[in-house]
Structure formats: C-alpha cells, structure tokens
Design a protein around this motif. Structure first.
Motif, PDB file in Angstrom:
ATOM      1  N   GLY A 167       3.155  39.778   3.396  1.00 35.88           N
ATOM      2  CA  GLY A 167       2.682  40.245   2.093  1.00 35.88           C
ATOM      3  C   GLY A 167       1.031  40.082   1.887  1.00 35.88           C
ATOM      4  N   THR A 168       0.688  40.247   0.489  1.00 37.06           N
ATOM      5  CA  THR A 168      -0.818  40.098   0.485  1.00 37.06           C
ATOM      6  C   THR A 168      -1.196  38.759   0.473  1.00 37.06           C
ATOM      7  N   GLU A 169      -0.370  37.791   0.578  1.00 41.11           N
ATOM      8  CA  GLU A 169      -0.847  36.338   0.271  1.00 41.11           C
ATOM      9  C   GLU A 169      -1.294  35.777   1.519  1.00 41.11           C
ATOM     10  N   ALA A 170      -0.905  36.604   2.705  1.00 41.82           N
ATOM     11  CA  ALA A 170      -1.422  35.934   4.051  1.00 41.82           C
ATOM     12  C   ALA A 170      -2.213  37.011   4.737  1.00 41.82           C
ATOM     13  N   GLU A 171      -3.233  37.702   3.601  1.00 35.64           N
ATOM     14  CA  GLU A 171      -3.895  38.561   4.343  1.00 35.64           C
ATOM     15  C   GLU A 171      -5.233  37.704   4.991  1.00 35.64           C
ATOM     16  N   GLU A 172      -5.620  36.339   4.543  1.00 34.61           N
ATOM     17  CA  GLU A 172      -6.677  35.886   5.141  1.00 34.61           C
ATOM     18  C   GLU A 172      -6.022  35.289   6.570  1.00 34.61           C
ATOM     19  N   LEU A 173      -4.679  34.901   6.535  1.00 32.78           N
ATOM     20  CA  LEU A 173      -4.151  34.454   7.847  1.00 32.78           C
ATOM     21  C   LEU A 173      -4.081  35.639   8.939  1.00 32.78           C
ATOM     22  N   LEU A 174      -3.973  36.915   8.358  1.00 34.84           N
ATOM     23  CA  LEU A 174      -4.033  37.906   9.209  1.00 34.84           C
ATOM     24  C   LEU A 174      -5.320  38.433   9.759  1.00 34.84           C
ATOM     25  N   GLU A 184       2.967  47.757  16.174  1.00 33.40           N
ATOM     26  CA  GLU A 184       4.356  47.958  15.376  1.00 33.40           C
ATOM     27  C   GLU A 184       4.523  46.362  14.911  1.00 33.40           C
ATOM     28  N   ILE A 185       4.432  45.484  15.640  1.00 34.48           N
ATOM     29  CA  ILE A 185       4.490  43.842  15.289  1.00 34.48           C
ATOM     30  C   ILE A 185       3.502  43.702  14.333  1.00 34.48           C
ATOM     31  N   ALA A 186       2.234  44.034  14.413  1.00 38.49           N
ATOM     32  CA  ALA A 186       1.224  43.745  13.399  1.00 38.49           C
ATOM     33  C   ALA A 186       1.616  44.241  11.944  1.00 38.49           C
ATOM     34  N   GLU A 187       2.058  45.590  12.074  1.00 40.39           N
ATOM     35  CA  GLU A 187       2.654  46.362  10.774  1.00 40.39           C
ATOM     36  C   GLU A 187       3.664  45.241  10.140  1.00 40.39           C
ATOM     37  N   LEU A 188       4.843  44.862  10.972  1.00 40.71           N
ATOM     38  CA  LEU A 188       5.700  44.097  10.428  1.00 40.71           C
ATOM     39  C   LEU A 188       5.503  42.858  10.050  1.00 40.71           C
ATOM     40  N   GLN A 189       4.224  42.463  10.384  1.00 43.07           N
ATOM     41  CA  GLN A 189       3.804  40.953  10.250  1.00 43.07           C
ATOM     42  C   GLN A 189       3.367  41.205   8.689  1.00 43.07           C
ATOM     43  N   GLU A 190       2.645  42.104   8.531  1.00 48.38           N
ATOM     44  CA  GLU A 190       1.889  42.429   7.095  1.00 48.38           C
ATOM     45  C   GLU A 190       2.985  42.644   6.242  1.00 48.38           C
TER      46      GLU A 190
END
Length: 264
Positions: A104-111, A94-100
């Motif tokens: 948003g899409t700008e932090a895909e590399e960070l995720l 749930e935490i990972a989904e909330l982070q995404e």
C-alpha cells in the motif's frame, strides 16, 4: 627377400624393359604426332583429376569448421538466454506490482529505496541517456586466417573498457544486452567470451547510462581510451565511442545471498 632381390636385380618394370628392348631392336611402334597428342591429353586429364581430388579431400564440401559450429551454438544459446531474460524481467514487474498492492501507500518510501538499490546493483531495469562503446574483431580473425587470433577481442579488453566507463561516471552498464551487476564476471572460455556465464560474440556493444558529455570527457582521459587506439594500431581491432540520447538496460540477475550453515 624375394621382393627385395627382385627390386635390387631388376629395378626396371617389365613393361618398360620390353619397350626399351623393342626400341633397341627397331620393332617399336613409331611415336606419331597423333599418339603424342593423345598421350598429352591423357596426362593433362589425369593431372587435373588428381588436383581436383586433392582439393576435395582437403576441404570437403558442406562440412562446417569447428569455429563455425561454435559460433552457431553461441548464437542459439544467446537467443535462448535473451528469451529467458525477457521472461525474468516480466516476472519481476509482476512481483513489483504485487508488492505495491500488498504494502500500500504506507511503504512508498521503502519501495523507492528498493528501486534505487536495485538500479545501483543492476537488478532493476533502467533507462536514460549515455554512451555506447563498440569493439569488433579484426577482418583477418573474422575470416579465419591462420595466426590471426591476436586480432580477436579478449576478456581483458572488455574488462578494461568496462572499468573505464565505471570510472567515467557510468550508473549502469550492459554488454551485448547483458546487464552487469556487482557479481558479474567477464571471462574467456575457448574462443568465446563469457559475461556472467553467458557467451558473447563480436561485435561487443557496451552500453553505459550516465551523463553523456561528462562521461565522454572523463573516458577520453582514462587508460581505456588509449588502449582502444593501441588495439586498432597493433591488432586491427576496430572500436567506436558514440553518444546515445536514450538507452534502456534490462535488469540483471538477482543477487542471491549466501547461506551459511553451522555444523555441530
């Protein structure tokens, strides 16, 4: 003193003395076959009763041994720990989904970087092919035979196998479903083995994710493989090494950074 004088001066019981005197004077009742048979049956019944009472006192019925109580407590605590780990894994998802959603899409590399790091340190669930090494206590140790403690798997045995798997190219390892992280300790507490303070009991299933063929080849060359053969020959501790096409290892305990406080 009266009792001591009585024992020293008249060691024979009065009943035995009277029977001996009656036989000497010829007034004793004759020992017929019927009386002898009854005496033999009475002695037999008394002997069997004494043996049965001694066995009941030595091993009381329905009383569990300390080892049985410890194993039951370990199983109960392990089940509770697995439930809490499942809840923890769900909360991480749930935490990972909330982070995404928040980044948003700008932090895909960070995720993606965070997920790769979590997989490496053991705080992210992973799945894939690998191999499974299983160790079990000897039959004499499981049955509780005396002087059979050498037939139990020890913490150093698990440590050696785990280190051998890491050296063979394992990307993630779990012992009895408990994921190993960079801070996991394998220790002994009494008759139980603790993996990151979680009690484990035999059999010990060590799952390792990685290239199955390459890992098995490299593991056969490590000291751990020879040590497993030594345990089987000297302590009757059985072990097996199997290929697994699909393994799923849950996330381990998150690593908490240490807080450093300065005193004035």
């Amino acid at each position: 003193m009266t009792l001591l004088n009585e024992v020293l001066e008249r060691p024979l019981d009065l009943g035995y003395a009277a029977a001996s005197e009656a036989r000497r004077q010829g007034t004793a009742r004759p020992a017929t076959p019927v009386r002898r048979g009854l005496t033999f049956l009475l002695a037999l019944v008394l002997g069997l009763t004494a043996v049965w009472a001694a066995r009941e006192l030595r091993t009381p019925a329905g009383v569990e041994t300390a080892s049985d109580v410890l194993v039951a407590q370990i199983r109960e605590r392990s089940a509770t720990g697995e439930e809490l780990m499942a809840q923890n894994t769900a909360l991480r998802g749930e935490i990972a989904e909330l982070q995404e959603q928040a980044l948003g899409t700008e932090a895909e590399e960070l995720l993606e970087l965070t997920e790769r790091i979590g997989s490496a340190v053991g705080t992210t669930a992973v799945e894939g092919p690998g191999m499974v090494v299983t160790l079990s206590d000897s039959a004499s140790a499981n049955s509780g035979e005396p002087d059979a403690e050498y037939g139990r798997v020890r913490d150093v045995d698990l440590q050696l196998v785990v280190n051998g798997l890491w050296a063979s190219g394992a990307e993630a390892i779990a012992v009895n479903g408990h994921r190993l992280t960079a801070q996991t300790a394998i220790r002994t507490a009494g008759d139980a083995i603790l993996v990151d303070l979680q009690p484990m009991i035999s059999p010990y299933r060590i799952e390792a994710i990685g290239d199955p063929d390459g890992m098995r080849t490299q593991f056969a060359r490590t000291q751990a493989a020879g040590f497993l053969n030594f345990l089987a020959a000297q302590a009757s501790i059985s072990s097996s090494v199997e290929r697994a096409d699909e393994l799923r290892l849950a996330a381990g305990t998150s690593l908490a950074p240490s807080l450093v406080t300065e005193s004035s």
